[in-house]
Motif scaffolding. Structure first.
Motif, PDB file in Angstrom:
ATOM      1  N   VAL A 366       0.707  -1.380   0.232  1.00 14.15           N
ATOM      2  CA  VAL A 366       0.144  -0.303   0.058  1.00 14.15           C
ATOM      3  C   VAL A 366       0.598   1.295  -0.136  1.00 14.15           C
ATOM      4  CG1 VAL A 366      -1.687   1.070   1.479  1.00 14.15           C
ATOM      5  CG2 VAL A 366      -1.952  -0.996   1.302  1.00 14.15           C
ATOM      6  N   ILE A 367       0.739   1.752  -1.510  1.00 11.36           N
ATOM      7  CA  ILE A 367       1.432   3.604  -0.882  1.00 11.36           C
ATOM      8  C   ILE A 367       0.825   4.620  -1.187  1.00 11.36           C
ATOM      9  CG2 ILE A 367       1.751   3.177  -3.677  1.00 11.36           C
ATOM     10  CD1 ILE A 367       4.965   4.316  -2.363  1.00 11.36           C
ATOM     11  N   GLY A 368       0.617   5.536  -0.876  1.00  7.10           N
ATOM     12  CA  GLY A 368       0.068   6.825  -1.571  1.00  7.10           C
ATOM     13  C   GLY A 368       0.502   7.787  -0.840  1.00  7.10           C
ATOM     14  N   SER A 372      -2.953   9.923   3.816  1.00  8.09           N
ATOM     15  CA  SER A 372      -3.496   9.015   2.617  1.00  8.09           C
ATOM     16  C   SER A 372      -4.507   8.204   3.585  1.00  8.09           C
ATOM     17  CB  SER A 372      -2.767   8.716   0.859  1.00  8.09           C
ATOM     18  OG  SER A 372      -1.803   7.650   1.750  1.00  8.09           O
ATOM     19  N   LYS A 374      -2.845   5.295   4.597  1.00 11.83           N
ATOM     20  CA  LYS A 374      -2.577   4.191   5.067  1.00 11.83           C
ATOM     21  C   LYS A 374      -2.547   3.418   6.553  1.00 11.83           C
ATOM     22  CE  LYS A 374       1.045   6.038   3.443  1.00 11.83           C
ATOM     23  NZ  LYS A 374       1.283   6.971   3.966  1.00 11.83           N
ATOM     24  N   SER A 375      -1.503   4.079   7.489  1.00 11.44           N
ATOM     25  CA  SER A 375      -1.477   4.170   8.718  1.00 11.44           C
ATOM     26  C   SER A 375      -2.893   3.675   9.525  1.00 11.44           C
ATOM     27  CB  SER A 375      -0.615   4.415   9.906  1.00 11.44           C
ATOM     28  OG  SER A 375       1.078   5.024   9.087  1.00 11.44           O
ATOM     29  N   GLN A 416       4.657   1.324  12.604  1.00 10.68           N
ATOM     30  CA  GLN A 416       5.319   2.198  12.453  1.00 10.68           C
ATOM     31  C   GLN A 416       6.365   3.135  12.727  1.00 10.68           C
ATOM     32  OE1 GLN A 416       3.188   6.142  10.778  1.00 10.68           O
ATOM     33  NE2 GLN A 416       4.491   6.892   9.024  1.00 10.68           N
ATOM     34  N   ASP A 496       4.183  -2.167   9.057  1.00  9.08           N
ATOM     35  CA  ASP A 496       3.732  -0.288   8.766  1.00  9.08           C
ATOM     36  C   ASP A 496       5.123   1.022   8.231  1.00  9.08           C
ATOM     37  OD1 ASP A 496       2.659   2.100   8.439  1.00  9.08           O
ATOM     38  OD2 ASP A 496       1.729   1.772  10.453  1.00  9.08           O
ATOM     39  N   ASP A 497       5.728   0.485   6.871  1.00 11.85           N
ATOM     40  CA  ASP A 497       6.407   1.368   7.305  1.00 11.85           C
ATOM     41  C   ASP A 497       8.051   1.454   8.204  1.00 11.85           C
ATOM     42  OD1 ASP A 497       8.102   3.375   5.688  1.00 11.85           O
ATOM     43  OD2 ASP A 497       7.090   5.473   6.620  1.00 11.85           O
ATOM     44  N   VAL A 526       3.057  -1.135   3.866  1.00  9.42           N
ATOM     45  CA  VAL A 526       2.833  -0.004   4.143  1.00  9.42           C
ATOM     46  C   VAL A 526       4.109   0.689   3.604  1.00  9.42           C
ATOM     47  CG1 VAL A 526       2.268   2.103   4.713  1.00  9.42           C
ATOM     48  CG2 VAL A 526       0.384   0.097   4.467  1.00  9.42           C
ATOM     49  N   GLN A 528       6.600   4.637   2.081  1.00 10.86           N
ATOM     50  CA  GLN A 528       6.757   5.654   1.909  1.00 10.86           C
ATOM     51  C   GLN A 528       7.973   5.468   0.405  1.00 10.86           C
ATOM     52  OE1 GLN A 528       5.064   8.372   1.784  1.00 10.86           O
ATOM     53  NE2 GLN A 528       4.305   8.122   3.674  1.00 10.86           N
ATOM     54  N   LEU A 542      -2.843   4.735  -2.662  1.00  9.41           N
ATOM     55  CA  LEU A 542      -3.730   5.532  -1.996  1.00  9.41           C
ATOM     56  C   LEU A 542      -4.069   6.782  -1.590  1.00  9.41           C
ATOM     57  CD1 LEU A 542      -4.542   4.168   1.661  1.00  9.41           C
ATOM     58  CD2 LEU A 542      -6.745   3.388  -0.183  1.00  9.41           C
TER      59      LEU A 542
END
Length: 577
Positions: A366-368, A372, A374-375, A416, A496-497, A526, A528, A542
């Protein structure tokens, strides 16, 4: 609120409280009987020169005093044990309720306030219970008994009580009314000091990096001074109470001696009776003083009880299922169907009509852009929060119907901001799997590219970890958090990242090792960084909480402008191809 709270937590200790009341009753009756015996010694022994009567009555007084001491010790012992037990139960209840909160409720109260309510607020209620069991139970018995015994000695002289007691009552009630808002302000300012101090300790590196020491000192000084000002106003008001009470006590004593002297001179009263009357007057004032001390504590305890009750009365937005599913028959198939998430009172939802599928043996990314959702999306899967619309399914079962233990075994989350607990490397890795062997821990560390730096530590797996992992770097903290999830061996991995603090080479090695280790599991990432997710089997894009594209890297580069903008902001056209 205070009475309701204490009633609920006092009930299991009704026998102990009954024993305390009995001991206090015996102690107080013994105390009240002593001045009468002393009066008899004066009037019947000293005046008549009867030494035998003096010795006999003195022996009775010694026996009564010993019984009084034993009862006092027993009452304090059982009263203190009961009060401490009530405090323990209250802390446990607040802690259990906070543990059930979702991130929404924790954010509503704030961590500093929850800490203050669990510690300082509970302590104030506990102290009130302690004072009640050790002092307040005896106060009304002594007050009523003292009045009865004073009337027994001389009814006309007892008329002084009709003036003294109402004056004391009015004075105390006026002071207590002024204390209550001050105590509420004091607890709120303790919250503020706690919050500022917590932020400064946590962010000490940022403060030093930006040379903001002086600013933070001033900030803490401001919060501390506000607490100081309220505490001084409260203390000033409280300090006026005891001098006023003592003034009334001394004036009353002078009045008793004055009027009592005239009655003795007129032959209506004996010297011993007046001495006993003075003692009973002191007992009455002593009981009022104890009640005054309790009344001074009462407003703060009431405020604290209200704050505790606010926590206990708050229901988590993540509600446990009434009939939980205790077994999953699939292998970690994850699906989100038309999911929406909206914060309370928000005009727009964070997530809108989000649907995606993550299958076992595949990597879904999942990227955005920042903000947006994501988390937030990832947090809906392990029920850190619940979707306000739509459904999150694990192996076809709504996560809201899953047993918490089943969910914990099926889903492994690397947040994250990875958090490590104070302890050792091994205790942190075994957090989700207490029975894991050392070999399993080393295997997880090797996969997470953390084996080298753990081996370099003096004690290896037994190397100490500070609270929050502050004694290791950000990249090491992330790798240890990844290793902790790997030790658990869940069917669904949520990252999460979790690779943001790693350099590109370590990131690449880690993803290659993860592919081998999690080949049969469902992996949802997720990120970046485009390089982290470009090889994923499926990429979900997203934008402002909506899914605007799904496909592989190549497909999205050709067909999705949002994804293409994100990629080209990090890579050149040639690197992206």
């Amino acid at each position: 609120m205070l009475v309701r709270l204490l009633r609920a937590y006092v009930r299991p200790y009704s026998r102990a409280i009954g024993l305390v009341v009995l001991l206090q009753l015996v102690q107080t009756l013994a105390t009240l009987y002593l001045p009468t015996l002393n009066a008899d010694i004066i009037d019947k022994g000293v005046v008549n020169g009867d030494t035998g009567y003096i010795l006999g009555t003195g022996g009775v007084m010694i026996a009564i005093t010993l019984a009084q001491i034993v009862c006092a010790i027993g009452a304090v012992y059982y009263g203190a044990r009961t009060a401490m037990a009530i405090g323990r139960d209250l802390r446990a209840a607040v802690f259990d309720r906070v543990q059930s909160f979702s991130s929404r409720e924790v954010s509503h109260f704030g961590a500093p306030s929850l800490i203050t309510r669990t510690t300082n607020d509970v302590q104030q209620v506990q102290m009130l219970a302690l004072m009640t069991f050790t002092m307040m139970v005896a106060a009304p018995i002594m007050c009523v008994g003292g009045i009865v015994m004073a009337l027994n000695k001389d009814v006309p002289l007892s008329a002084l009580l009709l003036v003294i007691v109402p004056v004391l009552g009015v004075m105390v009630s006026l002071i207590v009314r002024s204390l209550r808002p001050l105590f509420r302000g004091m607890q709120e300012r303790i919250d503020t000091v706690n919050r500022v101090l917590r932020e400064q300790i946590t962010g000490i590196r940022v403060i030093r990096a930006f040379v903001r020491d002086r600013h933070e000192r001033e900030r803490f000084k401001g919060a501390n001074t506000e607490l100081f000002d309220v505490a001084v106003r409260t203390g000033r008001l409280m300090s006026t109470m005891f001098p006023l009470v003592m003034l009334i006590v001394n004036v009353s004593s002078v009045a008793v001696v004055w009027f009592g002297g005239h009655r003795i001179d007129g032959g209506h009263m004996q010297i011993g009776a007046m001495t006993a009357f003075l003692s009973y007057l002191m007992y009455i004032f002593m009981s009022i003083m104890m009640a005054t001390f309790m009344v001074m504590m009462l407003p703060r305890a009431e405020v604290c009880a209200e704050r505790i009750q606010e926590v206990l009365a708050t229901e988590s937005s993540v509600v446990p299922p009434a009939a939980p599913v205790t077994e999953l028959r699939g292998r970690g198939h994850l699906e989100l169907r038309a999911v929406e998430f909206r914060f309370p009172g928000a005009e727009e939802p964070v997530l809108k009509d989000v649907s995606l599928v993550a299958r076992p043996g595949e990597v879904t990314a999942v990227i955005g852009s920042t903000g947006s959702g994501k988390s937030t999306l990832l947090g809906l899967i392990p029920r850190l929060s619940d979707a306000t619309a739509g459904t999150v399914l694990v192996d076809g079962v709504d996560v809201r119907e899953l047993d918490a233990e089943v969910m914990a075994r099926a889903v492994g989350l690397v947040p994250q901001k990875p958090y490590l607990f104070s302890g050792t490397v091994a205790s942190n890795l075994r957090y989700g799997h207490p029975d894991a062997s050392d070999e399993e821990l080393w295997q997880a560390l090797e996969t997470a590219q953390a084996k080298d730096f753990v081996e370099a530590m003096d004690q290896g797996l037994d190397a100490p970890i500070a609270q929050g992992g502050s004694n290791v770097s950000g990249g090491q903290r992330q790798r240890l958090a990844i290793a902790r999830a790997l030790v658990r061996k869940p069917e669904i991995y949520l990252f999460d990242d979790s690779f943001s603090a790693l350099d590109y080479a370590t990131d690449a090695r880690l993803r290659a090792a993860l592919a081998r280790e999690t080949g049969d599991a469902t992996v949802l990432i997720v990120a970046q960084r485009v390089s982290t997710i470009r090889d994923a089997d499926r990429i979900v894009v997203l934008d402002e909480g909506r899914v605007v594209g799904t496909g592989t890297h190549t497909e999205l580069m050709a067909s999705n402008e949002t994804y293409r903008e994100i990629v080209l902001s990090q890579l050149t056209e040639e690197e992206a191809a």
